[in-house]
Design an enzyme around this catalytic site. Structure first.
Site, PDB file in Angstrom:
ATOM      1  N   LYS A   1       0.746  -1.159  -0.064  1.00  0.00           N
ATOM      2  CA  LYS A   1      -0.050  -0.132  -0.046  1.00  0.00           C
ATOM      3  C   LYS A   1       0.946   1.268   0.087  1.00  0.00           C
ATOM      4  CE  LYS A   1      -1.051  -0.097   4.662  1.00  0.00           C
ATOM      5  NZ  LYS A   1       0.107   0.379   5.492  1.00  0.00           N
TER       6      LYS A   1
ATOM      7  N   ARG B   1      -5.647   3.119  11.843  1.00  0.00           N
ATOM      8  CA  ARG B   1      -5.385   1.629  11.956  1.00  0.00           C
ATOM      9  C   ARG B   1      -6.205   1.100  13.110  1.00  0.00           C
ATOM     10  NH1 ARG B   1       0.279   2.006  10.519  1.00  0.00           N
ATOM     11  NH2 ARG B   1       1.540   0.040  10.506  1.00  0.00           N
TER      12      ARG B   1
ATOM     13  N   ARG C   1      12.180  -7.393   1.490  1.00  0.00           N
ATOM     14  CA  ARG C   1      12.149  -5.639   1.304  1.00  0.00           C
ATOM     15  C   ARG C   1      13.236  -5.223   2.072  1.00  0.00           C
ATOM     16  NH1 ARG C   1       7.174  -2.389   3.437  1.00  0.00           N
ATOM     17  NH2 ARG C   1       7.700  -2.645   5.491  1.00  0.00           N
TER      18      ARG C   1
ATOM     19  N   ARG D   1      14.774  -2.533   6.921  1.00  0.00           N
ATOM     20  CA  ARG D   1      14.312  -1.788   7.979  1.00  0.00           C
ATOM     21  C   ARG D   1      14.171  -2.511   9.323  1.00  0.00           C
ATOM     22  NH1 ARG D   1       8.505   0.618   6.383  1.00  0.00           N
ATOM     23  NH2 ARG D   1       7.715  -0.317   8.227  1.00  0.00           N
TER      24      ARG D   1
ATOM     25  N   ARG E   1       4.477  -7.445  14.155  1.00  0.00           N
ATOM     26  CA  ARG E   1       3.675  -6.350  13.484  1.00  0.00           C
ATOM     27  C   ARG E   1       2.432  -6.913  12.922  1.00  0.00           C
ATOM     28  NH1 ARG E   1       7.251  -4.081   9.338  1.00  0.00           N
ATOM     29  NH2 ARG E   1       5.874  -2.531   8.951  1.00  0.00           N
TER      30      ARG E   1
HETATM   31  P1  AMP Z   1       4.115   1.646   8.709  1.00  0.00           P
HETATM   32  O1  AMP Z   1       5.227   2.100   8.073  1.00  0.00           O
HETATM   33  O2  AMP Z   1       2.689   1.860   8.349  1.00  0.00           O
HETATM   34  O3  AMP Z   1       4.205  -0.104   8.641  1.00  0.00           O
HETATM   35  O4  AMP Z   1       4.287   2.002  10.319  1.00  0.00           O
HETATM   36  C1  AMP Z   1       5.403   1.737  10.977  1.00  0.00           C
HETATM   37  C2  AMP Z   1       5.166   1.688  12.676  1.00  0.00           C
HETATM   38  O5  AMP Z   1       4.783   3.202  12.929  1.00  0.00           O
HETATM   39  C3  AMP Z   1       4.078   0.949  12.971  1.00  0.00           C
HETATM   40  O6  AMP Z   1       4.517  -0.433  13.205  1.00  0.00           O
HETATM   41  C4  AMP Z   1       3.407   1.475  14.338  1.00  0.00           C
HETATM   42  O7  AMP Z   1       4.330   1.377  15.398  1.00  0.00           O
HETATM   43  C5  AMP Z   1       3.645   2.993  13.984  1.00  0.00           C
HETATM   44  N1  AMP Z   1       2.434   3.529  13.286  1.00  0.00           N
HETATM   45  C6  AMP Z   1       2.165   4.129  12.207  1.00  0.00           C
HETATM   46  N2  AMP Z   1       1.074   4.465  11.846  1.00  0.00           N
HETATM   47  C7  AMP Z   1       0.251   4.384  13.123  1.00  0.00           C
HETATM   48  C8  AMP Z   1      -0.842   4.392  13.548  1.00  0.00           C
HETATM   49  N3  AMP Z   1      -2.137   5.007  12.610  1.00  0.00           N
HETATM   50  N4  AMP Z   1      -1.367   4.034  14.882  1.00  0.00           N
HETATM   51  C9  AMP Z   1      -0.401   3.657  15.686  1.00  0.00           C
HETATM   52  N5  AMP Z   1       0.805   3.399  15.120  1.00  0.00           N
HETATM   53  C10 AMP Z   1       1.248   3.634  13.870  1.00  0.00           C
END
Ligand code: AMP
Length: 239
Positions: free
Chosen positions: A25, A100, A141, A174, A185
């Site tokens: 996404k 989320r 990745r 990462r 996750r």
């Molecule tokens: P992502 O790149 O979207 O996978 O986000 C990486 C990390 O950021 C996640 O594993 C969460 O720790 C935090 N994070 C990002 N967006 C949110 C959200 N909307 N609510 C809570 N934690 C978030």
């Protein structure tokens, strides 16, 4: 957040992309943003940048990000409210990583409702990919340490021999793509993915696209869906 309805191109969408980490996404959100000239707002990118910069926000969330947990709804909601108040987000945006949780989704509705008596229709698209495919994808990745472009390597090997195809820099994993963190996750996300999908599924401007196809096909499907909703909505509001 006042909505700018005077823009000559008022066919710009307000989009939320939902999907598991690794569903593609992020890549798709960037493409949709390019296509419609709207900002790509990735909460994960914002938080990672804050951690790198060592800002107060970064210090607050660093441990949560490293552990693959979720940052609090209050903090996330404030962060997104602030971001959406910036002028570039007034005539459209693609949100990636937010909301989320159902609490965050309700907060987003309130933010949009506060913009005008006829808030823009929110288009929500689920990029659907099965769990096993995600673990495979995330283990391959990498991100270029120099130019930051994310890419997929052919094998899940560490250390890596392949250089970045764009700038020759070294590709790194990462921290939260480490297999154990990926599993955490996914588990964290799964406990919220059901409720948030159910929350949006009943909406008029909700759709799901198959994220397992070639990225170009996924982009085409997403844009076709957005075009369809834009045509249908012609400025109306979501229930
Ligand atoms: P992502 O790149 O979207 O996978 O986000 C990486 C990390 O950021 C996640 O594993 C969460 O720790 C935090 N994070 C990002 N967006 C949110 C959200 N909307 N609510 C809570 N934690 C978030």
């Amino acid at each position: 957040m006042p909505i700018d309805r005077t823009h000559p191109d008022d066919r710009r969408p307000f989009v939320v992309l939902i999907g598991l980490p690794g569903s593609g996404k992020g890549t798709q959100a960037a493409r949709v943003a390019d296509r419609y000239r709207i900002p790509h707002i990735s909460t994960g990118d914002i938080l990672r940048a804050a951690v790198r910069a060592g800002s107060p926000l970064g210090q607050q969330v660093a441990a949560t990000l490293a552990a693959g947990g979720l940052v609090s709804d209050d903090l996330m909601t404030d962060l997104v409210r602030e971001r959406l108040a910036r002028p570039d987000a007034r005539s459209g945006f693609v949100l990636d990583g937010f909301p989320r949780t159902v609490v965050q989704a309700r907060a987003l509705d309130e933010m949009l409702a506060a913009t005008s008596p006829a808030p823009p229709p929110l288009i929500v698209i689920l990029v659907a990919v099965a769990d096993e495919a995600i673990v495979r994808r995330l283990s391959r990745r990498r991100v270029c340490a120099s130019c930051g472009i994310p890419q997929s390597v052919s094998e899940d090997s560490e250390p890596l021999s392949e250089p970045c195809p764009y700038c020759g820099g070294s590709l790194v994993r990462r921290e939260d793509d480490e297999p154990a963190t990926v599993r955490r996750r996914l588990a964290t996300y799964a406990s919220f993915a059901g409720p948030i999908t159910d929350f949006y599924r009943v909406r008029r401007y909700f759709a799901s696209v198959d994220g397992l196809r070639h990225p170009d096909e996924v982009t085409a499907a997403l844009c076709a869906q957005i075009e369809h909703f834009l045509g249908e909505s012609s400025g109306g509001s979501d229930p």
